[in-house]
Design a protein around this motif. Structure first.
Motif, short mmCIF file in Angstrom:
data_model
loop_
_atom_site.label_atom_id
_atom_site.label_comp_id
_atom_site.label_asym_id
_atom_site.label_seq_id
_atom_site.Cartn_x
_atom_site.Cartn_y
_atom_site.Cartn_z
N ALA A 181 0.82 -1.20 0.00
CA ALA A 181 0.00 0.00 0.00
C ALA A 181 0.86 1.26 0.00
N LYS A 182 1.99 1.23 0.72
CA LYS A 182 2.87 2.40 0.73
C LYS A 182 3.50 2.63 -0.63
N LYS A 183 3.84 1.57 -1.32
CA LYS A 183 4.40 1.73 -2.68
C LYS A 183 3.35 2.28 -3.63
N ALA A 184 2.12 1.81 -3.49
CA ALA A 184 1.04 2.35 -4.32
C ALA A 184 0.82 3.83 -4.03
N LEU A 185 0.97 4.20 -2.79
CA LEU A 185 0.85 5.62 -2.45
C LEU A 185 1.96 6.44 -3.10
N ALA A 186 3.17 5.91 -3.08
CA ALA A 186 4.28 6.61 -3.72
C ALA A 186 4.03 6.77 -5.22
N ALA A 187 3.51 5.71 -5.88
CA ALA A 187 3.19 5.79 -7.32
C ALA A 187 2.10 6.81 -7.58
N SER A 188 1.12 6.87 -6.70
CA SER A 188 0.04 7.85 -6.88
C SER A 188 0.57 9.27 -6.71
N ALA A 189 1.50 9.45 -5.78
CA ALA A 189 2.09 10.78 -5.61
C ALA A 189 2.86 11.18 -6.85
N ALA A 190 3.57 10.22 -7.48
CA ALA A 190 4.28 10.52 -8.74
C ALA A 190 3.30 10.85 -9.85
N GLY A 191 2.17 10.16 -9.88
CA GLY A 191 1.13 10.45 -10.89
C GLY A 191 0.59 11.86 -10.74
N VAL A 222 -5.15 15.99 -13.10
CA VAL A 222 -4.58 16.29 -11.78
C VAL A 222 -5.58 15.92 -10.69
N ALA A 223 -6.86 16.26 -10.89
CA ALA A 223 -7.88 15.92 -9.90
C ALA A 223 -7.96 14.41 -9.69
N LYS A 224 -7.88 13.65 -10.81
CA LYS A 224 -7.93 12.18 -10.71
C LYS A 224 -6.69 11.66 -9.98
N ALA A 225 -5.55 12.24 -10.29
CA ALA A 225 -4.33 11.80 -9.62
C ALA A 225 -4.39 12.09 -8.12
N ASP A 226 -4.95 13.25 -7.77
CA ASP A 226 -5.11 13.57 -6.34
C ASP A 226 -6.03 12.55 -5.66
N ALA A 227 -7.13 12.20 -6.34
CA ALA A 227 -8.06 11.22 -5.78
C ALA A 227 -7.39 9.85 -5.61
N ASP A 228 -6.60 9.48 -6.65
CA ASP A 228 -5.89 8.20 -6.55
C ASP A 228 -4.89 8.21 -5.40
#
Length: 432
Positions: A117-127, A201-207
């Motif tokens: 989950a933490k890695k997915a969070l890091a990927a979402s932050a990069a997105g 950007v809005a979608k990336a923030d939601a992700d």
């Protein structure tokens, strides 16, 4: 008549002569004790309450099984001296061991999910960062398109004026207008790209927010899994029956191989704490008010030598409804373990009462089942009824007296004198 007197006199003389002489060891008639007159004075008295009692353990705990299982090993028996946390028995519970392994595996799984989950969070932050970069790029493209549009709009206006003046032909004007329309379309496209980049950007923030929530959920699942391990490990600890304090095992009911249930009905061991011990004495209602924490006491144990001095440590304060007695406890040090629970004792509790008007104990007598004293008035003894508090072997505290034939009681003031001993005094007797 004279003859009869003479006969009688002869008979008396004969009887006197026939009486055997007293031997040299014969005791003389007991002399009456001397009567003395003493003043009533204020004195404290010590009241001694002597009662039987028994020795009890300071604490005695019955140990039960918290989890059901088979007795695998016994490490203590009755009479075994144990220390705090010493293992007395071990239970075998195989299914509990397997459950512990399962809980540990769940912890490892939950830990892996947290990492994922933490890695997915890091990927979402990069997105989110990439989407914001696209917004910047789209806004730059919109700026270029706007500049091109402005250029061709200005050119179209200039060409229009030249055509109106007959300087150039209409074909050039038409070509310029076409270029303006193209620039306008390019501007619209750039504007749409900016809007699309903003949505991205809005979608990336939601992700990213969802990924953060997934991390929190994974952390919570990890906490639950760890709590499960701790709970199971706590249950595993119950498979070792331990002594709650230093003491002696006084009862054992389990044997190797027995199945014990965690129902709380049958204890496996009883452990007693024997240093110190409690001496329990039940004081009668009449003397209960004299006993409190700190009251001096002497405890005699028939099998333990000389009496031991101590103090009352605690009482139940309330009387037992059945026996009307006050439970009184004395703590006695017992480092060598010579004093054992169940021993019979005799306790003497000594309470010192505050000073009140008092007379010698021998000055109090009884007449017609009523306590009396003899007041010394006008050189004669006057018998009066008396009310008293308490007393000891030497003195009795008195409150009031009542003269014969009256119903009123008179308080003692200290001006009175009494005759003693009462057993040697009669009403109206002359006093020294």
């Amino acid at each position: 008549m004279r003859l009869d007197r003479a006969v009688a006199l002869v008979a008396l003389l004969a009887a006197g002569c026939s009486r055997p002489p007293a031997g040299p060891g014969a005791a003389a008639p007991a002399a009456a004790p001397p009567v003395t007159v003493v003043k009533v004075e204020k004195r404290p008295v010590k009241r001694v309450v002597e009662q039987p009692g028994a020795v009890h353990p300071f604490e005695e705990t019955v140990l039960h099984a918290r989890v059901g299982g088979y007795v695998q090993k016994l490490d203590a028996d009755i009479g075994t001296r144990v220390t705090r946390d010493q293992v007395l028995a071990e239970l075998a519970v195989p299914e509990l061991e397997e459950e512990f392994k399962q809980k540990e595996a769940l912890v490892r799984q939950a830990d892996a999910e947290v990492t994922q989950a933490k890695k997915a969070l890091a990927a979402s932050a990069a997105g989110v960062a990439a989407a914001k970069a696209h917004v910047v790029e789209a806004e730059a493209g919109l700026g270029r398109a706007q500049a091109v549009y402005v250029r061709w709009q200005s050119e179209a206006e200039r060409i229009g004026r030249l055509v109106a003046g007959g300087v150039i032909d209409t074909q050039t004007r038409d070509e310029t207008l076409n270029q303006l329309k193209s620039a306008e379309a390019g501007r619209a496209e750039a504007t749409a790209k900016v809007t699309s980049a903003g949505a991205a950007v809005a979608k990336a923030d939601a992700d990213r927010d969802k990924a953060a929530a997934d991390v929190a959920a994974a952390d919570a699942r990890l906490d639950v899994a760890r709590a499960g391990v701790r709970r199971t490990d706590a249950l595993r600890a119950y498979t070792r029956i331990k002594a709650p304090f230093d003491g002696v095992v006084t009862r054992r009911t389990a044997n190797t191989g027995d199945f014990v249930a965690a129902d709380g009905r049958h204890g496996l061991f009883a452990v007693a704490r024997l240093d110190p011990v409690r001496v329990v004495v039940n004081v009668p209602e009449a003397d209960a008010g004299l006993v409190d924490a700190g009251t001096a006491v002497s405890v005699a144990l028939p099998t333990a030598g000389a009496p031991v001095s101590g103090k009352v440590v605690r009482t139940s304060w309330a009387l037992d409804p059945g026996s009307r007695t006050l439970r009184t406890e004395i703590d006695l040090p017992n480092p060598g373990g010579k004093v054992r629970p169940g021993m019979y004792v005799v306790a003497k509790l000594t309470a010192e009462l505050p000073a009140e008007w008092a007379v010698p104990a021998a000055a109090v007598g009884k007449a017609n089942d009523e306590p009396v004293v003899f007041l010394a008035e006008g050189g004669k003894a006057v018998r009066v009824a008396v009310q008293f508090h308490r007393g000891d072997a030497q003195h009795t505290q008195v409150r009031r007296y009542r003269r014969p034939g009256t119903a009123d009681w008179t308080d003692f003031t200290g001006a009175e004198s009494v005759a003693a001993p009462a057993a040697a005094v009669t009403d109206g007797q002359a006093l020294p």
